[in-house]
Scaffold this motif. Structure first.
Motif, PDB file in Angstrom:
ATOM      1  N   THR A 184       4.122   1.528  -3.288  1.00 31.94           N
ATOM      2  CA  THR A 184       4.406   1.611  -4.954  1.00 31.94           C
ATOM      3  C   THR A 184       3.143   0.887  -5.657  1.00 31.94           C
ATOM      4  OG1 THR A 184       5.499  -0.396  -4.157  1.00 31.94           O
ATOM      5  CG2 THR A 184       6.732   1.259  -4.717  1.00 31.94           C
ATOM      6  N   LEU A 185       2.477   0.250  -6.542  1.00 31.78           N
ATOM      7  CA  LEU A 185       2.012  -0.583  -7.083  1.00 31.78           C
ATOM      8  C   LEU A 185       2.011  -2.099  -6.322  1.00 31.78           C
ATOM      9  CD1 LEU A 185      -0.088  -1.516  -9.491  1.00 31.78           C
ATOM     10  CD2 LEU A 185       1.937  -1.602 -10.847  1.00 31.78           C
ATOM     11  N   GLN A 186       3.833  -2.125  -6.611  1.00 29.48           N
ATOM     12  CA  GLN A 186       3.859  -4.043  -5.819  1.00 29.48           C
ATOM     13  C   GLN A 186       3.757  -3.712  -4.441  1.00 29.48           C
ATOM     14  OE1 GLN A 186       5.845  -1.745  -7.576  1.00 29.48           O
ATOM     15  NE2 GLN A 186       7.935  -2.730  -8.368  1.00 29.48           N
ATOM     16  N   THR A 187       3.295  -2.657  -3.594  1.00 36.28           N
ATOM     17  CA  THR A 187       2.608  -3.047  -2.155  1.00 36.28           C
ATOM     18  C   THR A 187       1.412  -2.667  -2.781  1.00 36.28           C
ATOM     19  OG1 THR A 187       4.349  -1.791  -1.360  1.00 36.28           O
ATOM     20  CG2 THR A 187       2.789  -1.882   0.275  1.00 36.28           C
ATOM     21  N   LEU A 188       1.008  -2.096  -3.197  1.00 36.26           N
ATOM     22  CA  LEU A 188      -1.078  -2.395  -3.544  1.00 36.26           C
ATOM     23  C   LEU A 188      -0.937  -3.564  -3.543  1.00 36.26           C
ATOM     24  CD1 LEU A 188      -3.213  -0.142  -3.393  1.00 36.26           C
ATOM     25  CD2 LEU A 188      -2.810  -0.399  -6.010  1.00 36.26           C
ATOM     26  N   LEU A 189      -0.617  -4.025  -4.600  1.00 35.88           N
ATOM     27  CA  LEU A 189      -0.817  -5.168  -4.897  1.00 35.88           C
ATOM     28  C   LEU A 189      -0.899  -6.558  -3.717  1.00 35.88           C
ATOM     29  CD1 LEU A 189       0.497  -5.733  -8.664  1.00 35.88           C
ATOM     30  CD2 LEU A 189      -1.425  -5.380  -7.792  1.00 35.88           C
ATOM     31  N   LYS A 190       0.113  -6.083  -3.786  1.00 38.98           N
ATOM     32  CA  LYS A 190      -0.046  -7.664  -1.683  1.00 38.98           C
ATOM     33  C   LYS A 190      -0.703  -7.485  -0.712  1.00 38.98           C
ATOM     34  CE  LYS A 190       5.074  -7.915  -2.522  1.00 38.98           C
ATOM     35  NZ  LYS A 190       6.767  -7.707  -1.982  1.00 38.98           N
ATOM     36  N   ARG A 191      -1.289  -5.893  -0.443  1.00 38.00           N
ATOM     37  CA  ARG A 191      -2.507  -5.246   0.391  1.00 38.00           C
ATOM     38  C   ARG A 191      -3.445  -5.935   0.227  1.00 38.00           C
ATOM     39  NH1 ARG A 191      -1.044   0.693   1.815  1.00 38.00           N
ATOM     40  NH2 ARG A 191       1.118   0.624   3.040  1.00 38.00           N
ATOM     41  N   LEU A 192      -3.957  -6.086  -1.451  1.00 36.86           N
ATOM     42  CA  LEU A 192      -5.260  -6.285  -2.212  1.00 36.86           C
ATOM     43  C   LEU A 192      -4.976  -7.877  -1.716  1.00 36.86           C
ATOM     44  CD1 LEU A 192      -7.465  -5.670  -3.841  1.00 36.86           C
ATOM     45  CD2 LEU A 192      -6.194  -5.988  -5.949  1.00 36.86           C
ATOM     46  N   SER A 193      -3.943  -8.592  -2.002  1.00 36.19           N
ATOM     47  CA  SER A 193      -3.742 -10.263  -2.090  1.00 36.19           C
ATOM     48  C   SER A 193      -4.103 -10.469  -0.699  1.00 36.19           C
ATOM     49  CB  SER A 193      -2.342 -11.025  -2.389  1.00 36.19           C
ATOM     50  OG  SER A 193      -2.189 -11.996  -2.138  1.00 36.19           O
ATOM     51  N   ALA A 194      -3.091  -9.755  -0.195  1.00 37.75           N
ATOM     52  CA  ALA A 194      -4.030 -10.544   1.568  1.00 37.75           C
ATOM     53  C   ALA A 194      -5.002 -10.071   1.999  1.00 37.75           C
ATOM     54  CB  ALA A 194      -2.676  -9.748   2.202  1.00 37.75           C
ATOM     55  N   GLY A 195      -5.947  -9.362   1.443  1.00 39.43           N
ATOM     56  CA  GLY A 195      -6.627  -8.292   2.198  1.00 39.43           C
ATOM     57  C   GLY A 195      -8.212  -8.848   1.142  1.00 39.43           C
ATOM     58  N   ILE A 196      -8.274  -9.792   0.205  1.00 40.59           N
ATOM     59  CA  ILE A 196      -8.879 -10.692   0.280  1.00 40.59           C
ATOM     60  C   ILE A 196      -8.640 -12.542   0.222  1.00 40.59           C
ATOM     61  CG2 ILE A 196      -9.213  -8.921  -1.722  1.00 40.59           C
ATOM     62  CD1 ILE A 196      -8.202 -10.659  -3.993  1.00 40.59           C
ATOM     63  N   GLY A 197      -7.906 -12.470   0.907  1.00 42.09           N
ATOM     64  CA  GLY A 197      -7.871 -13.962   1.464  1.00 42.09           C
ATOM     65  C   GLY A 197      -6.343 -14.961   0.557  1.00 42.09           C
ATOM     66  N   GLY A 198      -5.471 -13.807   0.412  1.00 43.45           N
ATOM     67  CA  GLY A 198      -4.007 -14.568  -0.061  1.00 43.45           C
ATOM     68  C   GLY A 198      -4.142 -15.359  -1.821  1.00 43.45           C
ATOM     69  N   GLN A 199      -5.043 -14.530  -2.336  1.00 41.47           N
ATOM     70  CA  GLN A 199      -4.805 -15.050  -3.916  1.00 41.47           C
ATOM     71  C   GLN A 199      -3.046 -14.765  -4.987  1.00 41.47           C
ATOM     72  OE1 GLN A 199      -8.400 -13.600  -5.789  1.00 41.47           O
ATOM     73  NE2 GLN A 199      -7.535 -12.811  -7.878  1.00 41.47           N
TER      74      GLN A 199
END
Length: 369
Positions: free
Chosen positions: A238-253
């Motif tokens: 899902t888009l929600q999962t994608l956004l959470k992965r991105l946030s965690a990977g770039i430092g918790g944005q």
């Protein structure tokens, strides 16, 4: 000030006093190694060799001169390591400016602080980053973005970037900028961003969004190099999962900008996503022809984003440098440490800048007094 001629004349008085006959004692060797030690402040003892007290003073008046035959200066070692990891031939020289953009001055006062060879990694060069480099005793800065982009007609303190370059010149600190070479390389920034979004999931394939069309050296031919990446997952997310992965990977944005197509105006709805394209930094041109369902980049101009939403695609942006910065800590730092160890600098310190940050912040005006 010692000139090559004066140093050569002075050096003739003591070559015979060297105890270790296997070490070259020619004036050229003594001059080059002494100058290297002076410029880069190396300190490696040469076993079995000694200089009389007066001879030490003759070689640029350096104290405790020590020589490691065959070992490059630390600055040269860092530059070569970066070229090994991310070949400069991969950079888009049609517009980009990459490589060693600021060399070390041939002479400068001794710096206080860290006695170990030190390199600072940063995404951008600012006054705060230069302050940090001086505080940590760095002799080399690896700055992802070019510190010199357009031809300079002058170097003055009136321009913020030029002022920082003048400070670095005065301190004898060199700057290497890899930029699009890191973007294009296998395992570089765009592959790192893909790995963040995939998060261990099985991918069907990964392709280059904009392959390099110009001729490349033989050693780089056949590799999956180029700008931007597109990948397809074996199972949808899902888009929600994608956004959470991105946030965690770039430092918790916490905050990101998302442009949705007209048919999908509610993020709470489940989207079936398998095809994703990425481009760190500003990815509008690189991703313009992709058929991915979601485009992830640092920033995208209004009309480009509008076009993609009209095509039914989702655009996700997280600010330009935020899509790049964590790569320095997570990937480049250990890579560079390993390369420097192989080059004879196992004691080198590689720091990731704590002062480097994206210039933009998200502000809730309701919180303003």
């Amino acid at each position: 000030m010692f000139t090559p001629r004066s140093l050569l004349l002075r050096s003739r008085a003591f070559p015979s006093t060297l105890k270790a006959t296997r070490i070259p004692t020619s004036p050229v060797f003594i001059y080059s190694r002494s100058l290297s030690c002076f410029t880069h402040q190396l300190g490696v003892k040469l076993s079995g060799a000694s200089f009389p007290a007066k001879s030490k003073q003759a070689v640029l008046s350096l104290r405790n001169i020590t020589i490691m035959a065959g070992t490059p200066s630390f600055s040269d070692a860092v530059v070569q390591a970066m070229r090994n990891l991310y070949p400069e031939e991969l950079a888009d020289k049609a517009w980009d400016n990459t490589g060693l953009l600021l060399d070390q001055a041939p002479s400068f006062p001794e710096r206080t602080g860290n006695s170990k060879p030190t390199v600072l990694l940063t995404n951008d060069l600012t006054q705060m980053v230069v302050d940090e480099a001086l505080e940590k005793g760095a002799s080399v800065i690896v700055c992802y973005h070019p510190v010199i982009f357009r031809p300079l007609k002058s170097l003055t303190t009136k321009d913020p970037m030029q002022a920082q370059l003048l400070r670095l010149i005065a301190a004898g600190i060199s700057v290497y900028c890899p930029h699009t070479a890191v973007d294009a390389a296998v395992g570089g920034l765009n592959d790192w961003l893909c790995d963040i979004l995939i998060d261990g999931e099985k991918e069907i394939k990964r392709t280059v969004a904009e392959p390099i069309s110009r001729p490349l050296p033989e050693r780089l031919q056949g590799q999956n190099v180029g700008y931007g990446r597109a990948f397809e997952l074996s199972q949808s997310i899902t888009l929600q999962t994608l956004l959470k992965r991105l946030s965690a990977g770039i430092g918790g944005q916490k905050y990101m900008m998302v442009a949705l197509p007209p048919a999908l105006n509610d993020l709470t709805k489940t989207q079936v996503i398998t095809k994703i394209a990425v481009c760190v930094g500003s990815g509008a041109d690189v991703l313009k022809n992709t058929d991915a369902q979601v485009l992830v980049t640092g920033e995208m101009a209004h009309h480009y984003a509008l076009r993609h939403t009209q095509l039914g695609q989702i655009v996700v942006t997280c600010f330009h440098s935020n899509s790049e910065r964590k790569f320095l800590e997570q990937r480049l730092k250990p890579q560079l440490e390993a390369q420097l160890k192989e080059a004879g600098y196992g004691n080198a310190l590689v720091f990731t800048s704590s002062a480097d940050r994206d210039p933009f912040d998200i502000i809730d005006v309701r919180d303003l007094a």
